[in-house]
Design a protein around this motif. Structure first.
Motif, mmCIF file in Angstrom:
data_model
loop_
_atom_site.group_PDB
_atom_site.id
_atom_site.type_symbol
_atom_site.label_atom_id
_atom_site.label_comp_id
_atom_site.label_asym_id
_atom_site.label_seq_id
_atom_site.Cartn_x
_atom_site.Cartn_y
_atom_site.Cartn_z
ATOM 1 N N VAL A 26 0.837 -1.203 0.000
ATOM 2 C CA VAL A 26 0.000 0.000 0.000
ATOM 3 C C VAL A 26 0.872 1.252 0.000
ATOM 4 N N LEU A 27 1.942 1.253 0.758
ATOM 5 C CA LEU A 27 2.859 2.395 0.741
ATOM 6 C C LEU A 27 3.404 2.624 -0.662
ATOM 7 N N PHE A 28 3.775 1.548 -1.348
ATOM 8 C CA PHE A 28 4.299 1.678 -2.705
ATOM 9 C C PHE A 28 3.247 2.280 -3.634
ATOM 10 N N HIS A 29 2.025 1.805 -3.522
ATOM 11 C CA HIS A 29 0.945 2.318 -4.380
ATOM 12 C C HIS A 29 0.799 3.828 -4.236
ATOM 13 N N PHE A 30 0.927 4.317 -3.016
ATOM 14 C CA PHE A 30 0.752 5.744 -2.757
ATOM 15 C C PHE A 30 2.063 6.531 -2.838
ATOM 16 N N GLY A 31 3.144 5.881 -3.288
ATOM 17 C CA GLY A 31 4.414 6.573 -3.466
ATOM 18 C C GLY A 31 5.104 6.958 -2.180
ATOM 19 N N ARG A 32 4.932 6.132 -1.144
ATOM 20 C CA ARG A 32 5.501 6.455 0.162
ATOM 21 C C ARG A 32 6.482 5.401 0.656
ATOM 22 N N GLY A 33 7.129 4.702 -0.259
ATOM 23 C CA GLY A 33 8.084 3.672 0.128
ATOM 24 C C GLY A 33 7.525 2.299 -0.175
ATOM 25 N N GLY A 34 7.908 1.327 0.625
ATOM 26 C CA GLY A 34 7.433 -0.027 0.433
ATOM 27 C C GLY A 34 7.973 -0.654 -0.833
ATOM 28 N N TYR A 35 7.281 -1.644 -1.323
ATOM 29 C CA TYR A 35 7.699 -2.298 -2.569
ATOM 30 C C TYR A 35 6.471 -2.763 -3.331
ATOM 31 N N ALA A 73 -6.368 3.602 6.094
ATOM 32 C CA ALA A 73 -5.407 4.319 6.942
ATOM 33 C C ALA A 73 -4.660 5.377 6.140
ATOM 34 N N MET A 74 -4.222 5.006 4.938
ATOM 35 C CA MET A 74 -3.514 5.969 4.072
ATOM 36 C C MET A 74 -4.403 7.161 3.721
ATOM 37 N N GLU A 75 -5.648 6.889 3.440
ATOM 38 C CA GLU A 75 -6.543 7.946 2.943
ATOM 39 C C GLU A 75 -7.133 8.821 4.042
ATOM 40 N N TYR A 76 -7.407 8.256 5.206
ATOM 41 C CA TYR A 76 -8.195 8.982 6.198
ATOM 42 C C TYR A 76 -7.532 9.203 7.552
ATOM 43 N N ASP A 77 -6.485 8.462 7.869
ATOM 44 C CA ASP A 77 -5.836 8.589 9.169
ATOM 45 C C ASP A 77 -4.649 9.540 9.046
ATOM 46 N N PRO A 78 -4.641 10.636 9.804
ATOM 47 C CA PRO A 78 -3.524 11.572 9.709
ATOM 48 C C PRO A 78 -2.170 10.940 10.063
ATOM 49 N N ASN A 79 -2.195 9.854 10.823
ATOM 50 C CA ASN A 79 -0.966 9.148 11.187
ATOM 51 C C ASN A 79 -0.804 7.852 10.400
ATOM 52 N N GLY A 80 -1.620 7.665 9.385
ATOM 53 C CA GLY A 80 -1.636 6.415 8.632
ATOM 54 C C GLY A 80 -0.335 6.088 7.939
ATOM 55 N N ILE A 81 0.280 7.082 7.305
ATOM 56 C CA ILE A 81 1.548 6.844 6.600
ATOM 57 C C ILE A 81 2.607 6.366 7.592
ATOM 58 N N ALA A 82 2.762 7.072 8.676
ATOM 59 C CA ALA A 82 3.772 6.705 9.677
ATOM 60 C C ALA A 82 3.475 5.323 10.257
ATOM 61 N N ALA A 83 2.217 5.040 10.514
ATOM 62 C CA ALA A 83 1.853 3.738 11.072
ATOM 63 C C ALA A 83 2.188 2.610 10.106
ATOM 64 N N LEU A 84 1.855 2.792 8.827
ATOM 65 C CA LEU A 84 2.150 1.764 7.829
ATOM 66 C C LEU A 84 3.656 1.625 7.607
ATOM 67 N N GLN A 85 4.391 2.724 7.644
ATOM 68 C CA GLN A 85 5.851 2.648 7.504
ATOM 69 C C GLN A 85 6.460 1.870 8.659
ATOM 70 N N LYS A 86 5.917 2.064 9.843
ATOM 71 C CA LYS A 86 6.394 1.342 11.018
ATOM 72 C C LYS A 86 6.093 -0.144 10.873
ATOM 73 N N ILE A 87 4.891 -0.478 10.429
ATOM 74 C CA ILE A 87 4.523 -1.881 10.224
ATOM 75 C C ILE A 87 5.419 -2.517 9.177
ATOM 76 N N ALA A 88 5.601 -1.817 8.061
ATOM 77 C CA ALA A 88 6.424 -2.346 6.951
ATOM 78 C C ALA A 88 7.873 -2.583 7.394
ATOM 79 N N ALA A 89 8.348 -1.766 8.310
ATOM 80 C CA ALA A 89 9.720 -1.905 8.803
ATOM 81 C C ALA A 89 9.850 -3.012 9.851
ATOM 82 N N GLY A 90 8.705 -3.573 10.250
ATOM 83 C CA GLY A 90 8.737 -4.651 11.232
ATOM 84 C C GLY A 90 8.794 -4.187 12.666
ATOM 85 N N ALA A 91 8.509 -2.924 12.867
ATOM 86 C CA ALA A 91 8.568 -2.385 14.237
ATOM 87 C C ALA A 91 7.242 -2.519 14.952
#
Length: 80
Positions: free
Chosen positions: A16-25, A62-80
């Protein structure tokens, strides 16, 4: 109907991060289309898709509606 928030796996978050251009793969073609479909759907159809793909729907929402969604997904993707 469940009111629990689905767990978002690291791979889902990365797709999902990749789709929105925010990292990921990048995901495979089906998953790319699924993410795009969820992102374009109105809330009624997002809910219908969430019944079958709860983790992807939760991540897109989360990406579309949560103001902290990007950070939360980046944290999940990083395994934290």
């Amino acid at each position: 109907m469940s009111t629990e928030t689905p767990t978002i796996p690291a791979e889902t978050a990365a797709h999902v991060l990749f789709h929105f251009g925010r990292g990921g793969y990048q995901a495979g073609s089906f998953t790319q289309h699924l993410i795009a479909l969820i992102a374009r759907a109105d809330m009624v159809n997002k809910a219908k898709l969430a019944a079958v793909y709860p983790d992807y729907a939760a991540a897109v929402i989360a990406m579309e509606y949560d103001p902290n969604g990007i950070a939360a997904l980046q944290k999940i993707a990083a395994g934290a």
